[in-house]
Scaffold this motif. Structure first.
Motif, PDB file in Angstrom:
ATOM      1  N   VAL A  63      21.014 -24.563  -0.909  1.00 13.67           N
ATOM      2  CA  VAL A  63      21.812 -23.701  -0.045  1.00 13.67           C
ATOM      3  C   VAL A  63      21.418 -24.009   1.396  1.00 13.67           C
ATOM      4  O   VAL A  63      20.259 -23.869   1.770  1.00 13.67           O
ATOM      5  CB  VAL A  63      21.587 -22.208  -0.364  1.00 13.67           C
ATOM      6  N   GLU A  64      22.413 -24.429   2.185  1.00 10.43           N
ATOM      7  CA  GLU A  64      22.160 -24.770   3.580  1.00 10.43           C
ATOM      8  C   GLU A  64      21.946 -23.511   4.415  1.00 10.43           C
ATOM      9  O   GLU A  64      22.398 -22.432   4.045  1.00 10.43           O
ATOM     10  CB  GLU A  64      23.360 -25.534   4.172  1.00 10.43           C
ATOM     11  N   ASP A  65      21.284 -23.683   5.543  1.00 12.30           N
ATOM     12  CA  ASP A  65      21.184 -22.606   6.520  1.00 12.30           C
ATOM     13  C   ASP A  65      22.502 -22.524   7.277  1.00 12.30           C
ATOM     14  O   ASP A  65      23.327 -23.424   7.204  1.00 12.30           O
ATOM     15  CB  ASP A  65      20.033 -22.886   7.502  1.00 12.30           C
ATOM     16  N   GLY A  66      22.682 -21.453   8.003  1.00  9.79           N
ATOM     17  CA  GLY A  66      23.891 -21.321   8.803  1.00  9.79           C
ATOM     18  C   GLY A  66      24.704 -20.116   8.389  1.00  9.79           C
ATOM     19  O   GLY A  66      24.305 -19.332   7.522  1.00  9.79           O
ATOM     20  N   ASP A  67      25.858 -19.986   9.011  1.00  5.01           N
ATOM     21  CA  ASP A  67      26.689 -18.804   8.803  1.00  5.01           C
ATOM     22  C   ASP A  67      27.187 -18.660   7.371  1.00  5.01           C
ATOM     23  O   ASP A  67      27.027 -17.627   6.743  1.00  5.01           O
ATOM     24  CB  ASP A  67      27.895 -18.828   9.751  1.00  5.01           C
ATOM     25  N   ASP A  68      27.817 -19.691   6.845  1.00  2.00           N
ATOM     26  CA  ASP A  68      28.420 -19.595   5.518  1.00  2.00           C
ATOM     27  C   ASP A  68      27.468 -19.922   4.382  1.00  2.00           C
ATOM     28  O   ASP A  68      27.784 -19.672   3.231  1.00  2.00           O
ATOM     29  CB  ASP A  68      29.646 -20.525   5.422  1.00  2.00           C
ATOM     30  N   ARG A  69      26.326 -20.540   4.704  1.00  2.00           N
ATOM     31  CA  ARG A  69      25.340 -20.918   3.681  1.00  2.00           C
ATOM     32  C   ARG A  69      25.988 -21.760   2.571  1.00  2.00           C
ATOM     33  O   ARG A  69      26.022 -21.360   1.406  1.00  2.00           O
ATOM     34  CB  ARG A  69      24.665 -19.694   3.073  1.00  2.00           C
ATOM     35  N   THR A  93      33.025 -29.836  -8.876  1.00  2.28           N
ATOM     36  CA  THR A  93      34.347 -29.912  -8.247  1.00  2.28           C
ATOM     37  C   THR A  93      34.769 -28.562  -7.679  1.00  2.28           C
ATOM     38  O   THR A  93      35.309 -28.482  -6.573  1.00  2.28           O
ATOM     39  CB  THR A  93      35.396 -30.395  -9.268  1.00  2.28           C
ATOM     40  N   GLY A  94      34.508 -27.495  -8.419  1.00  7.59           N
ATOM     41  CA  GLY A  94      34.984 -26.180  -8.027  1.00  7.59           C
ATOM     42  C   GLY A  94      34.100 -25.404  -7.081  1.00  7.59           C
ATOM     43  O   GLY A  94      34.586 -24.537  -6.354  1.00  7.59           O
ATOM     44  N   LEU A  95      32.786 -25.713  -7.061  1.00  3.75           N
ATOM     45  CA  LEU A  95      31.872 -24.872  -6.293  1.00  3.75           C
ATOM     46  C   LEU A  95      31.072 -25.593  -5.221  1.00  3.75           C
ATOM     47  O   LEU A  95      30.592 -24.951  -4.285  1.00  3.75           O
ATOM     48  CB  LEU A  95      30.896 -24.159  -7.244  1.00  3.75           C
ATOM     49  N   ASP A  96      30.894 -26.903  -5.339  1.00  2.05           N
ATOM     50  CA  ASP A  96      30.058 -27.607  -4.364  1.00  2.05           C
ATOM     51  C   ASP A  96      30.668 -27.501  -2.965  1.00  2.05           C
ATOM     52  O   ASP A  96      31.863 -27.738  -2.782  1.00  2.05           O
ATOM     53  CB  ASP A  96      29.891 -29.077  -4.750  1.00  2.05           C
ATOM     54  N   GLY A  97      29.845 -27.126  -2.010  1.00  2.00           N
ATOM     55  CA  GLY A  97      30.291 -27.002  -0.627  1.00  2.00           C
ATOM     56  C   GLY A  97      30.840 -25.630  -0.278  1.00  2.00           C
ATOM     57  O   GLY A  97      31.127 -25.346   0.880  1.00  2.00           O
ATOM     58  N   GLN A  98      30.983 -24.768  -1.287  1.00  2.00           N
ATOM     59  CA  GLN A  98      31.496 -23.420  -1.041  1.00  2.00           C
ATOM     60  C   GLN A  98      30.396 -22.540  -0.433  1.00  2.00           C
ATOM     61  O   GLN A  98      29.214 -22.742  -0.692  1.00  2.00           O
ATOM     62  CB  GLN A  98      31.978 -22.786  -2.348  1.00  2.00           C
ATOM     63  N   PRO A  99      30.792 -21.533   0.350  1.00  2.00           N
ATOM     64  CA  PRO A  99      29.806 -20.589   0.882  1.00  2.00           C
ATOM     65  C   PRO A  99      29.098 -19.841  -0.254  1.00  2.00           C
ATOM     66  O   PRO A  99      29.694 -19.579  -1.309  1.00  2.00           O
ATOM     67  CB  PRO A  99      30.644 -19.614   1.715  1.00  2.00           C
ATOM     68  N   GLN A 138      19.984 -19.100  -8.650  1.00  2.00           N
ATOM     69  CA  GLN A 138      19.359 -19.929  -7.627  1.00  2.00           C
ATOM     70  C   GLN A 138      19.942 -19.627  -6.240  1.00  2.00           C
ATOM     71  O   GLN A 138      19.216 -19.648  -5.248  1.00  2.00           O
ATOM     72  CB  GLN A 138      19.500 -21.414  -7.968  1.00  2.00           C
ATOM     73  N   VAL A 139      21.247 -19.348  -6.164  1.00  2.00           N
ATOM     74  CA  VAL A 139      21.855 -19.000  -4.875  1.00  2.00           C
ATOM     75  C   VAL A 139      21.265 -17.673  -4.380  1.00  2.00           C
ATOM     76  O   VAL A 139      20.908 -17.540  -3.207  1.00  2.00           O
ATOM     77  CB  VAL A 139      23.397 -18.928  -4.978  1.00  2.00           C
ATOM     78  N   ARG A 140      21.164 -16.694  -5.267  1.00  2.00           N
ATOM     79  CA  ARG A 140      20.581 -15.401  -4.878  1.00  2.00           C
ATOM     80  C   ARG A 140      19.156 -15.590  -4.355  1.00  2.00           C
ATOM     81  O   ARG A 140      18.773 -14.995  -3.341  1.00  2.00           O
ATOM     82  CB  ARG A 140      20.581 -14.426  -6.066  1.00  2.00           C
ATOM     83  N   ALA A 141      18.367 -16.393  -5.074  1.00  2.00           N
ATOM     84  CA  ALA A 141      16.980 -16.614  -4.657  1.00  2.00           C
ATOM     85  C   ALA A 141      16.910 -17.294  -3.291  1.00  2.00           C
ATOM     86  O   ALA A 141      16.065 -16.958  -2.457  1.00  2.00           O
ATOM     87  CB  ALA A 141      16.245 -17.458  -5.705  1.00  2.00           C
ATOM     88  N   ALA A 142      17.810 -18.236  -3.043  1.00  2.00           N
ATOM     89  CA  ALA A 142      17.797 -18.978  -1.789  1.00  2.00           C
ATOM     90  C   ALA A 142      18.300 -18.153  -0.603  1.00  2.00           C
ATOM     91  O   ALA A 142      17.964 -18.445   0.549  1.00  2.00           O
ATOM     92  CB  ALA A 142      18.642 -20.251  -1.910  1.00  2.00           C
ATOM     93  N   THR A 143      19.109 -17.131  -0.887  1.00  2.00           N
ATOM     94  CA  THR A 143      19.684 -16.340   0.200  1.00  2.00           C
ATOM     95  C   THR A 143      19.007 -14.981   0.363  1.00  2.00           C
ATOM     96  O   THR A 143      19.391 -14.207   1.233  1.00  2.00           O
ATOM     97  CB  THR A 143      21.204 -16.125  -0.020  1.00  2.00           C
ATOM     98  N   ALA A 144      18.026 -14.700  -0.465  1.00  2.00           N
ATOM     99  CA  ALA A 144      17.331 -13.394  -0.390  1.00  2.00           C
ATOM    100  C   ALA A 144      16.474 -13.287   0.853  1.00  2.00           C
ATOM    101  O   ALA A 144      15.960 -14.236   1.367  1.00  2.00           O
ATOM    102  CB  ALA A 144      16.488 -13.175  -1.638  1.00  2.00           C
TER     103      ALA A 144
END
Length: 144
Positions: A63-69, A93-99, A138-144
């Motif tokens: 998960v990248e830093d920034g506004d949309d993560r 295909t469906g989720l990569d690059g999504q906020p 993993q997204v939750r853990a990275a954005t907590a």
């Protein structure tokens, strides 16, 4: 249902064809799963295993830093496991690059709309559900 456009398009593609063609579409997607970057070369040591999958499948979420993560997904699955690779390819295909918020908003059972219940076993469908659950964890853990 709240799906990102790329994932909604895949759901529409699967819904537009019959069960046999859905399986063929899944097999075609399996060939499109991107290769892993070098940093994940040793999947067993650097990625999380999805034990619910019948074939050995490993995933990593960045998960990248920034506004949309923005979220980036990486999968390792053997070439001789086309169903598993196809499911992984759907995720990429469906989720990569999504906020991150968009990924977390995907319904846990979105895969039922792919109409694959007639084409693959319930055990295999459990694998795609587990992939999404682990991605979200993993997204939750990275954005907590």
């Amino acid at each position: 249902m709240s799906l990102p456009p790329e994932l909604a398009e895949l759901v529409d593609d699967f819904g537009a064809v019959g069960p046999k063609d859905r399986l063929q579409l899944l097999l075609e997607l399996s060939q499109e799963l991107p290769d892993l970057p070098e940093r994940y070369a040793d999947a067993a040591d650097t990625m999380e295993q999805v034990h619910e999958c019948q074939s050995p499948l490993f995933l990593a979420v960045e998960v990248e830093d920034g506004d949309d993560r923005p979220v980036h997904l990486f999968f390792s699955a053997p070439k001789e496991a086309p169903t598993t690779r196809g499911f992984a390819s759907i995720m990429v295909t469906g989720l990569d690059g999504q906020p991150a918020a968009t990924v977390l908003a995907v319904p846990d059972d979105f895969y039922t709309d792919l109409g694959l219940a007639e084409a693959v076993s319930p055990l295999r469908l459990r694998g795609i559900a587990a992939m999404l659950a682990r991605i979200k964890n993993q997204v939750r853990a990275a954005t907590a």
